[in-house]
Every structure is written in C-alpha cells, then in structure tokens.
Design a protein around this motif. Structure first.
Motif, PDB file in Angstrom:
ATOM      1  N   ILE A  56      10.138  54.331  44.235  1.00 22.22           N
ATOM      2  CA  ILE A  56      11.118  53.666  43.372  1.00 22.22           C
ATOM      3  C   ILE A  56      10.543  53.508  41.972  1.00 22.22           C
ATOM      4  CG2 ILE A  56      12.363  51.521  42.956  1.00 22.22           C
ATOM      5  CD1 ILE A  56      12.625  51.154  45.923  1.00 22.22           C
ATOM      6  N   GLY A  57       9.264  53.121  41.902  1.00 20.81           N
ATOM      7  CA  GLY A  57       8.627  52.915  40.600  1.00 20.81           C
ATOM      8  C   GLY A  57       8.625  54.178  39.758  1.00 20.81           C
ATOM      9  N   LEU A  58       8.334  55.304  40.403  1.00 20.91           N
ATOM     10  CA  LEU A  58       8.297  56.576  39.681  1.00 20.91           C
ATOM     11  C   LEU A  58       9.694  56.948  39.175  1.00 20.91           C
ATOM     12  CD1 LEU A  58       5.827  58.313  39.168  1.00 20.91           C
ATOM     13  CD2 LEU A  58       6.525  59.780  41.050  1.00 20.91           C
ATOM     14  N   ILE A  59      10.713  56.780  40.035  1.00 17.12           N
ATOM     15  CA  ILE A  59      12.095  57.050  39.613  1.00 17.12           C
ATOM     16  C   ILE A  59      12.448  56.195  38.409  1.00 17.12           C
ATOM     17  CG2 ILE A  59      14.526  56.803  40.261  1.00 17.12           C
ATOM     18  CD1 ILE A  59      13.798  57.394  43.095  1.00 17.12           C
ATOM     19  N   LEU A  60      12.103  54.893  38.511  1.00 17.89           N
ATOM     20  CA  LEU A  60      12.474  53.976  37.437  1.00 17.89           C
ATOM     21  C   LEU A  60      11.752  54.316  36.149  1.00 17.89           C
ATOM     22  CD1 LEU A  60      12.665  50.549  39.206  1.00 17.89           C
ATOM     23  CD2 LEU A  60      14.484  51.769  38.041  1.00 17.89           C
TER      24      LEU A  60
ATOM     25  N   ARG B  71       4.782  51.932  50.071  1.00 15.12           N
ATOM     26  CA  ARG B  71       5.265  53.316  50.088  1.00 15.12           C
ATOM     27  C   ARG B  71       6.659  53.447  49.491  1.00 15.12           C
ATOM     28  NH1 ARG B  71       3.802  56.896  55.014  1.00 15.12           N
ATOM     29  NH2 ARG B  71       6.000  56.703  55.421  1.00 15.12           N
ATOM     30  N   ILE B  72       7.558  52.560  49.923  1.00 12.70           N
ATOM     31  CA  ILE B  72       8.910  52.592  49.367  1.00 12.70           C
ATOM     32  C   ILE B  72       8.848  52.355  47.871  1.00 12.70           C
ATOM     33  CG2 ILE B  72      11.149  51.452  49.381  1.00 12.70           C
ATOM     34  CD1 ILE B  72      10.521  50.527  52.219  1.00 12.70           C
ATOM     35  N   THR B  73       8.016  51.358  47.506  1.00 15.03           N
ATOM     36  CA  THR B  73       8.001  50.871  46.142  1.00 15.03           C
ATOM     37  C   THR B  73       7.486  51.903  45.156  1.00 15.03           C
ATOM     38  OG1 THR B  73       7.625  48.690  47.019  1.00 15.03           O
ATOM     39  CG2 THR B  73       7.124  49.012  44.724  1.00 15.03           C
TER      40      THR B  73
ATOM     41  N   GLY C 154      11.707  46.564  39.369  1.00 15.38           N
ATOM     42  CA  GLY C 154      12.183  47.287  40.540  1.00 15.38           C
ATOM     43  C   GLY C 154      11.253  47.175  41.730  1.00 15.38           C
ATOM     44  N   CYS C 155       9.952  47.008  41.468  1.00 15.42           N
ATOM     45  CA  CYS C 155       8.977  47.039  42.561  1.00 15.42           C
ATOM     46  C   CYS C 155       8.826  45.693  43.255  1.00 15.42           C
ATOM     47  CB  CYS C 155       7.609  47.468  42.032  1.00 15.42           C
ATOM     48  SG  CYS C 155       7.544  49.200  41.572  1.00 15.42           S
ATOM     49  N   ILE C 156       9.125  44.628  42.520  1.00 12.37           N
ATOM     50  CA  ILE C 156       8.740  43.311  43.013  1.00 12.37           C
ATOM     51  C   ILE C 156       9.500  42.939  44.288  1.00 12.37           C
ATOM     52  CG2 ILE C 156      10.351  41.754  41.804  1.00 12.37           C
ATOM     53  CD1 ILE C 156       7.768  40.389  40.741  1.00 12.37           C
ATOM     54  N   TRP C 157      10.790  43.340  44.385  1.00  7.17           N
ATOM     55  CA  TRP C 157      11.587  42.867  45.523  1.00  7.17           C
ATOM     56  C   TRP C 157      11.231  43.540  46.836  1.00  7.17           C
ATOM     57  CZ3 TRP C 157      12.864  38.504  43.921  1.00  7.17           C
ATOM     58  CH2 TRP C 157      13.232  38.309  42.588  1.00  7.17           C
TER      59      TRP C 157
ATOM     60  N   THR D 111       3.752  53.587  35.395  1.00  8.44           N
ATOM     61  CA  THR D 111       4.154  53.215  36.753  1.00  8.44           C
ATOM     62  C   THR D 111       3.091  52.350  37.407  1.00  8.44           C
ATOM     63  OG1 THR D 111       5.257  55.359  36.906  1.00  8.44           O
ATOM     64  CG2 THR D 111       5.003  54.135  38.946  1.00  8.44           C
ATOM     65  N   ALA D 112       1.816  52.744  37.224  1.00  4.06           N
ATOM     66  CA  ALA D 112       0.727  51.999  37.848  1.00  4.06           C
ATOM     67  C   ALA D 112       0.653  50.578  37.301  1.00  4.06           C
ATOM     68  CB  ALA D 112      -0.602  52.722  37.633  1.00  4.06           C
TER      69      ALA D 112
END
Lengths: 308, 276
Positions: free
Chosen positions: A238-242, A233-235, A181-184, A116-117
């Motif tokens: 989302i990153g962890l879910i993905l 924070r949002i990202t 997923g994180c970029i947007w 994720t990181a």
C-alpha cells in the motif's frame, strides 16, 4: 503454522490480505502455531525445493510468462484493439535492461523507496505501540474505537493536494501520505494479534507472578508478531502504491511517479514508460520477497522466544 | 475485570466512543477557529460550504447541478470499476483454486501484475484505451482485482476436502457444488478481499481523475488546489472520507446479509443430507 508456511510455498505467497481474518478466526491456536512454525517452515523449504511439483510449477509458470510476452508482442505489432501505439515486448525488455544501468532513473527509484521507508517507519513507530496498548486495555479500546473507525476509511490520497500546499511537493509530502495509509492496517493487525493471544497462556503468566509488562513482553508480543508481520506485508505494498500515486498527483520533482509522468509527455516516450512500469513491477516483487525473508526470520525468532 | 463490568462497558461503548469523537470534532473546531490558518478552515465552514455547493437546490431533491458534475461521475466509475474487479476476481480466483494447471500457468504473471502500483499504469492506459471513462474504470478495476482474486483463490483452496466429498456423496453436480459448497465456504475470504479492494479503488479513482478529466471528485480536488480554494478542497476531502465510510458500511451490511444466508444455507444443507 499456516501463517508461516505461506511465506515460502509458491502457491501462497499471495494470501496476505486474508490472513488477518484467518488469525482472528482461531485465537486459541496462535501460541502453538508460533511454536511449530519454524520446524514446519524448514521442512517445507527443503522438501518443496526438490519435489517434481515445484519443477512443473516453474516450467508452467515460465510458459505463462512467455505466452504473455508473445501476446503483448502480437498486439503491439499488429496494433489490434489499441488506440495508440504500444511498444513491442522485446523492445521494452531491452529498454528495461538499459534503465537498470541508468543512474538518473535509479536515483528516482531510490527516492521513491526512501520516501516510502520514511513514511512506513513513522507509521510503524506510532502504530505498533498504540496497537499493543489498544489491544491490551479494554478501556482505552472502548474509548478510541469509534474515532478509529471514523478515521480509518479516509483515503490518504485525498490529502495530497492539501499536503502539497502545506509541506511542499517532495519527501515530506510523500512521507506524510504514505504514513496516513500505512498506520491503519498496522494498527488493526497489531490489535488483532494481541486479541488473538491465548487467554490461558496469559493467565499462566500471571500465575507465575509476572507483571503486566512481563506478560506483554513474553506472551502477548510473541503471539502478536505473526499478525503484525501480516500487517507489514499488506502495508508495504500500500505504501509503495501511495508513494508513486502521490508523486504522480502531487507533481514531485523526483521519484518513479514523476519520472513516468515526464516520460509520458515526451514524444516517443512510451517505450520508456512501459519499461518503467515493468521495472516497477519487478521492484514490487523484490520488496515482497524481502518482507517474506524477514517474515521467515521473525517467525523463527518468535519460535525460539517461545521455546525459552 | 468482572464479567459484569465488561457487559456494562459493552452497553455504554457506542455512547462513550461517540462522545470521544464529538469531543475531538469540537477540539478541531476550537483549534481551527483560534489558529485562523488558511489551510485549515473550521469544520462548520466546511459543512456550510458542502451544503451550499451540493445540497442547496431545494425541494424536491436538494442536489445541485454541481453535485451532478462533482460527485455522480465518480460514483459511477467507482461502482463499475469495483463491480468488474469483483466479477473478474472471483471468477478467476475460483478457476485458479479449482484447476491446478491454470494456477501454475498464470501465477508468476499474476504476482508481477499485482506488484504493479495502479497509478503507474495511468500513462500507459491513456495510450492503450484513451482518456475516456473506460480508462478510469479500467484503472480502478485493474488495481482492485488483485486482492479479490488472491483472496478468493486462497479461500477456495482452503475449502475443507470433507465438504467436497460430502457434496459428491450427495450427488451434487459441478455447478451445484460450486454455488452451494465452494462459493459459500469461501465467502468470508472473498469479502475480506472486496474490503481491501474498495480502499484501493478509491485511491485509484482519485488518481485517475487527475489526468485528462473534466469532472469527478479527483478533478474537483485538484482544481481547488490550483485555485488555492482551501474550503473547496476540504469539501472534497470530507466527501471522499464520507464515500469511504459509506462504502465500508454498505460492505458490512451486504456481508452480514450474505453470511447469514450462508449460515442458513449450511443449515438447509445439513437438513437436506439428514433427510437423504
């Protein structure tokens, strides 16, 4: 002010998703908001820690958690409403505690966090500079906005099967999916942050004879920081879910998702699955907490920057 | 930049943006046809494949049997799951925003649940609710409910207290205050939450269809991966993208409609109070 205070008060550690529109709504207020956030924050922390309301909230919250565990225990023991067998709450908590000292489980957790990181880091390095450019240059924004609007709704999870075949099932695949997923959200929040900069402040900077870069560094960047952190924070969640989803779907060899999948196939594996789910939830809370601390730090930093 | 220049740019913006988008697609076509990579079929091939697979049934409805197997079940699951998430999320969010005791009781639990990534619940849901459609709908609803709930909650708490006082002065009852003051005032926040929820819902749709499923987009995607059918895989990827895009468009449309109504309602309210 509103933005930063969300980080500490118990009422609102939750509002991250709606802060982007909030920031958008009153662009004129942002620079001042950055300026006062540090003071407001400290006042809130010292104030709320001692108030009776806070004690009441934690007592009631504790009762809520206890109630949930009791309901869980009840349904697990009586088997009401269940198709299969659900392990009781007590046994699951004991198992969770055991897992926390289990080296192979912790390695899996570490792998998920690392993937994720990496994915998040790459997304950050691309999205923040791109967002600053897109936010500051109307021309580039107009040229690219349609493409961004077309690419943004692509669900990253759809690329898991493809990426499994192209780059394999492990770290690289997970990182690519997390990055997609994180970029947007990072990009759009950076653009919102830049657009929310007080026009008068920018004009003032220009009248000091500052060039584009200096205006960007000393005015636009500090006022965009709160919105960027909202994006972060949002990202991260989302990153962890993905990442876990990608492990689960892509059949990775390590990671929480693959560990859960393996356990769920074992006979009597449900207890471990439930314990893993509990730990994953706690992990999400810890990650959120870390981002909150970072938010406080950065809000202070931009506060000082603003004061200089 | 002069205001004249900006307004000119506004006018040409859609054109310029689409021009860049078309250029990119042409570039993709050129790159994929030159590189001949098996992983990346050309967009034209994907388009042709999509037509043959789903839209070649001829008059009167064009949709093939494959469309009914691949796409329709997914649409149903997503729609029901999201609808559940919105109903539960808005209702709970309002309850939490209005009644402090409820909020304090459940908040730690809710934060914990929200921190749970949806896909980890799939093995658990298989045991608790079985492997039918209800499991998939439940996973989607569970993952998508949190942004709706928390956004509604914080939006309801931010309703200006003056408006509530005005509602009292106007002698609006509890229900009327809820539906004519609180919900309209919170609707912007609620929509922001639904938008996030839709994205999460699509992720969970695909994830949930990979386990013990026999149809749907996620099922088709993994089937084509296992069979190394790259063109079919791209058909499903593009379908998911189009689904995401259309969902976004529909949301924007509904949002515009509802927020318009909201503004009119506010105008009506103002007129109403004026006449009282």
């Amino acid at each position: 002010m509103r933005f930063a205070s969300h980080a500490v008060t118990t009422e609102a550690a939750a509002t991250d998703e709606r802060e982007a529109p909030d920031v958008q709504a009153d662009p004129g207020q942002i620079p001042r908001a950055v300026g006062t956030s540090g003071i407001g924050l400290v006042a809130r922390i010292t104030h709320s820690a001692t108030t009776r309301g806070n004690l009441r909230a934690s007592v009631l919250g504790g009762m809520g958690v206890l109630g949930f565990l009791l309901v869980w225990e009840f349904f697990a023991r009586t088997g009401l409403l269940l198709r299969g067998s659900l392990p009781p709450a007590g046994a699951t908590l004991v198992k969770s505690a055991q897992l926390l000292t289990n080296a192979s489980f912790l390695t899996n957790v570490g792998d998920t966090l690392w993937a994720t990181a990496v994915g998040f880091g790459i997304a950050f390095l691309i999205a923040i500079p791109a967002g600053l450019v897109l936010g500051m240059s109307q021309r580039v924004y107009l040229l690219t906005s349609t493409v961004v609007e077309l690419l943004r709704p692509l669900p990253p999870i759809a690329f898991v099967p493809l990426m499994v075949l192209v780059v394999g099932q492990d770290l690289r695949m997970k990182a690519v999916i997390v990055m997609l997923g994180c970029i947007w959200p990072l990009l759009t929040n950076t653009i919102h942050g830049v657009h929310a900069t007080n026009v008068t402040a920018v004009e003032t900077g220009r009248s000091f004879g500052w060039g584009r870069l200096q205006v960007a560094r000393r005015i636009i960047w500090p006022s965009a920081v709160p919105s960027i952190i909202t994006g972060v924070r949002i990202t991260i969640s989302i990153g962890l879910i993905l990442c876990i989803g990608a492990e689960y779907i892509g059949g990775s060899s390590t990671g929480i998702g693959s560990w859960l999948l393996q356990q769920s196939m074992l006979p009597q594996g449900m207890e471990a699955v439930c314990a893993g789910v509990v730990i994953t939830g706690l992990l999400g809370l810890v990650v959120n907490g870390i981002v909150n601390v970072a938010e406080v730090k950065f809000a202070k930093w931009s506060d000082q920057e603003d004061a200089v | 930049m002069s205001s004249n220049g900006i307004s000119r740019m506004r006018r040409v913006k859609p054109l310029v943006g689409w021009f860049v988008a078309v250029l990119l697609i042409l570039g993709w076509q050129a790159w994929t046809s030159i590189s001949q990579s098996i992983y990346f079929p050309t967009p034209l091939d994907v388009l042709r494949g999509t037509y043959n697979r789903w839209f070649s049934a001829g008059l009167p409805i064009f949709l093939t049997h494959d469309f009914a197997v691949d796409v329709v079940p997914s649409l149903e699951r997503l729609a029901i799951g999201l609808a559940l998430a919105v109903i539960v999320g808005v209702a709970l969010g309002i309850a939490l925003g209005r009644v402090r005791v409820i909020a304090e009781l459940v908040e730690p639990m809710l934060h914990f649940m929200r921190a749970l990534p949806g896909p980890v619940l799939i093995p658990l849901a298989l045991v608790v609710v079985g492997s039918g459609t209800s499991m998939r709908v439940g996973i989607i609803a569970f993952g998508a409910v949190w942004p709706v709930l928390f956004n509604t909650y914080s939006a309801v708490k931010k309703v200006p207290s003056g408006w509530l006082a005005a509602a009292k002065v106007a002698r609006l009852g509890r229900t009327a205050t809820l539906f004519r003051v609180i919900v309209p005032a919170a609707s912007t926040g609620i929509f922001a939450g639904i938008r996030v929820a839709t994205g999460i819902g699509i992720i969970l749709l695909v994830a949930s269809e990979l386990v013990a499923a026999s149809n749907g987009i996620g099922f088709g995607l993994t089937q084509s991966q296992r069979a190394f059918q790259f063109e079919a895989m791209w058909i499903f990827i593009v379908a998911l993208s189009v689904l995401g895009y259309i969902a976004n468009l529909m949301l924007s449309g509904v949002e515009r409609l509802v927020l318009n109504w909201n503004r009119m309602l506010r105008l009506n309210n103002e007129r109403g109070t004026g006449s009282v």
